[in-house]
Design a protein around this motif. Structure first.
Motif, short mmCIF file in Angstrom:
data_model
loop_
_atom_site.label_atom_id
_atom_site.label_comp_id
_atom_site.label_asym_id
_atom_site.label_seq_id
_atom_site.Cartn_x
_atom_site.Cartn_y
_atom_site.Cartn_z
N SER A 317 0.86 -1.19 0.00
CA SER A 317 0.00 0.00 0.00
C SER A 317 0.89 1.23 0.00
N ARG A 345 -6.11 -0.49 -4.87
CA ARG A 345 -6.59 -0.73 -3.50
C ARG A 345 -5.55 -0.23 -2.49
N LEU A 348 -5.89 3.52 -2.17
CA LEU A 348 -7.07 3.88 -1.38
C LEU A 348 -6.86 3.60 0.10
N PHE A 349 -6.17 2.48 0.40
CA PHE A 349 -5.86 2.19 1.80
C PHE A 349 -4.96 3.27 2.38
N PHE A 351 -4.64 6.43 1.40
CA PHE A 351 -5.41 7.66 1.59
C PHE A 351 -6.27 7.59 2.85
N SER A 352 -6.95 6.45 3.04
CA SER A 352 -7.85 6.32 4.19
C SER A 352 -7.08 6.27 5.50
N THR A 353 -5.84 5.79 5.45
CA THR A 353 -5.02 5.69 6.65
C THR A 353 -4.39 7.04 7.01
N LYS A 355 -5.45 10.04 6.15
CA LYS A 355 -6.52 10.97 6.55
C LYS A 355 -6.12 12.43 6.34
N ASN A 359 -7.05 14.66 -1.02
CA ASN A 359 -6.38 13.57 -1.71
C ASN A 359 -6.37 13.86 -3.21
N ASP A 373 -14.79 8.39 -3.91
CA ASP A 373 -14.30 8.51 -2.52
C ASP A 373 -13.65 9.86 -2.24
N ASN A 375 -11.82 11.81 -3.92
CA ASN A 375 -10.48 12.02 -4.45
C ASN A 375 -10.59 12.82 -5.75
#
Length: 395
Positions: A317, A345, A348-349, A351-353, A355, A359, A373, A375
């Motif tokens: 990631s 994926r 996206l992981f 970006f979500s981590t 925060k 993005n 999402d 972005n």
């Protein structure tokens, strides 16, 4: 007569010189430091008196530097390439203190960072402000220079504005040759030119990747600590830069080793033997070259305003660039050379981590549109403009 193009550093230098006794203008050789000094004529509170320490006559004038410089109290003295005469630093401190720390006494230029110019850091502490000069960035380009031309030939003025590709290529080759045969030695790195060329070329092949000190050590037949020392030296000479891992408390195990980038893509392409933009488009280094270009442009723009890092876990990631203020991530940036960019994926992981507040997927084409999402796809030029507008200097 060569045309002089405006540089974005001028307002900052003027402001700093109105407060600090000394302003240090530092950057790689041929990046445009002397031209910037000449652009300061009639813009400072004092007239300029210019000394080039690579000129034998100017060097000779400073045989008794205190006597010579004391007679120039009414001027701002420019000392170009001061690393050639480091014994001047204690003299400058003495003269500054005699003048009660008056502003705009000296402007010094150098081809090494303050860490390499150790005497300036120790001797002029509290009296000097530094301005790092980068090659021409995308926001400084005149209208007749395309981003593609800038990407391929880099931002050194003599290559960027060369009349034709043959002269641009010749200038870059001579730049590399002069650095490995002369300039790095003058800065204190004693190694054979053939070895330095091989080392620099290996770093070019590592561009955009995690630094593997052990691989370099094995390939070059030198100790790991020697590899690290040489890389430190190249970084201090503005030839490369390292991007360090994003710091986070997440449970996923992050890659901790830094990524390495050649500081100018024109130099990168020469070291990789890439002769034209068409050849680059078919080269395996295309993606990493584009990543280096975008990161160089972004870092030249944000400078000390943000902390830059990258995010990568051991399971793959990743996010190419994270810009933070303090401990707060502001931008997560994935760089793609594609007309139809897609996030994996792993992206996206990341970006979500992370925060971050925003993005982005940064691409070449001048466009801007949202994707899933929350972005957004944005062209590199548009993104640089956003960064500039978000961080207008108070000058």
């Amino acid at each position: 007569m060569n045309k002089i193009y405006n540089r974005k550093y001028i307002p900052e230098i003027i402001k700093l010189s109105s407060y600090f006794p000394v302003v240090g203008i530092i950057g790689a050789r041929q990046v445009g430091k002397t031209t910037i000094v000449k652009m300061l004529m009639h813009k400072l509170s004092k007239p300029l008196h210019y000394l080039d320490l690579e000129s034998p006559s100017d060097y000779h004038k400073l045989q008794n530097p205190e006597l010579y410089l004391s007679a120039l109290n009414d001027k701002c003295v420019v000392i170009d390439e001061i690393q050639t005469k480091p014994e001047l630093f204690p003299v400058l401190r003495s003269l500054i203190d005699k003048n009660n720390g008056e502003s705009c006494q000296f402007i010094i230029t150098g081809s090494a960072t303050p860490d390499l110019l150790l005497q300036s850091t120790e001797t002029l502490a509290g009296r000097i402000a530094y301005v790092d000069i980068h090659p021409f960035s995308i926001d400084e380009l005149p209208g007749f220079i395309s981003p593609e031309h800038h990407w391929f030939w880099g931002g050194f003025p003599k290559a960027l504005f060369a009349p034709d590709d043959l002269l641009a290529a010749k200038w870059i080759e001579n730049f590399i040759k002069t650095y490995i045969e002369r300039d790095l030695r003058l800065l204190g790195l004693s190694a054979e030119p053939l070895f330095l060329r091989r080392f620099w070329t290996m770093l070019a092949h590592m561009n955009g990747n995690i630094v593997n000190y052990s691989t370099l050590s094995s390939s070059l037949g030198i100790a790991v600590n020697t590899v690290k020392r040489y890389i430190d030296f190249f970084e201090h000479a503005f030839l490369i830069h390292r991007l360090y891992s994003f710091s986070s408390n997440i449970k996923k195990r992050l890659v901790k080793s830094p990524k390495l980038f050649i500081s100018d893509t024109g130099i990168l392409h020469n070291l990789l033997g890439i002769k034209s933009l068409d050849e680059l488009y078919g080269h395996p280094a295309l993606g990493n070259s584009w990543e280096a270009y975008c990161i160089n442009q972004i870092l030249s723009t944000v400078r000390e305003k943000y902390t830059a890092s990258f995010f990568r876990t051991h399971d793959g990631s990743e996010c190419d660039l994270v810009l933070s203020k303090g401990n707060v991530p502001c931008y997560s940036i994935e760089i793609k050379f594609s007309e139809t960019p897609k996030l994996t994926r792993g992206n996206l992981f990341a970006f979500s981590t992370i925060k971050a507040k925003k993005n982005y997927i940064v691409v070449m084409k001048d466009e801007r549109y949202p994707i899933k999402d929350n972005n957004e796809v944005v062209g590199i030029k548009n993104f640089i403009e956003e960064l500039i507008n978000q961080n207008q200097p108070t000058i």
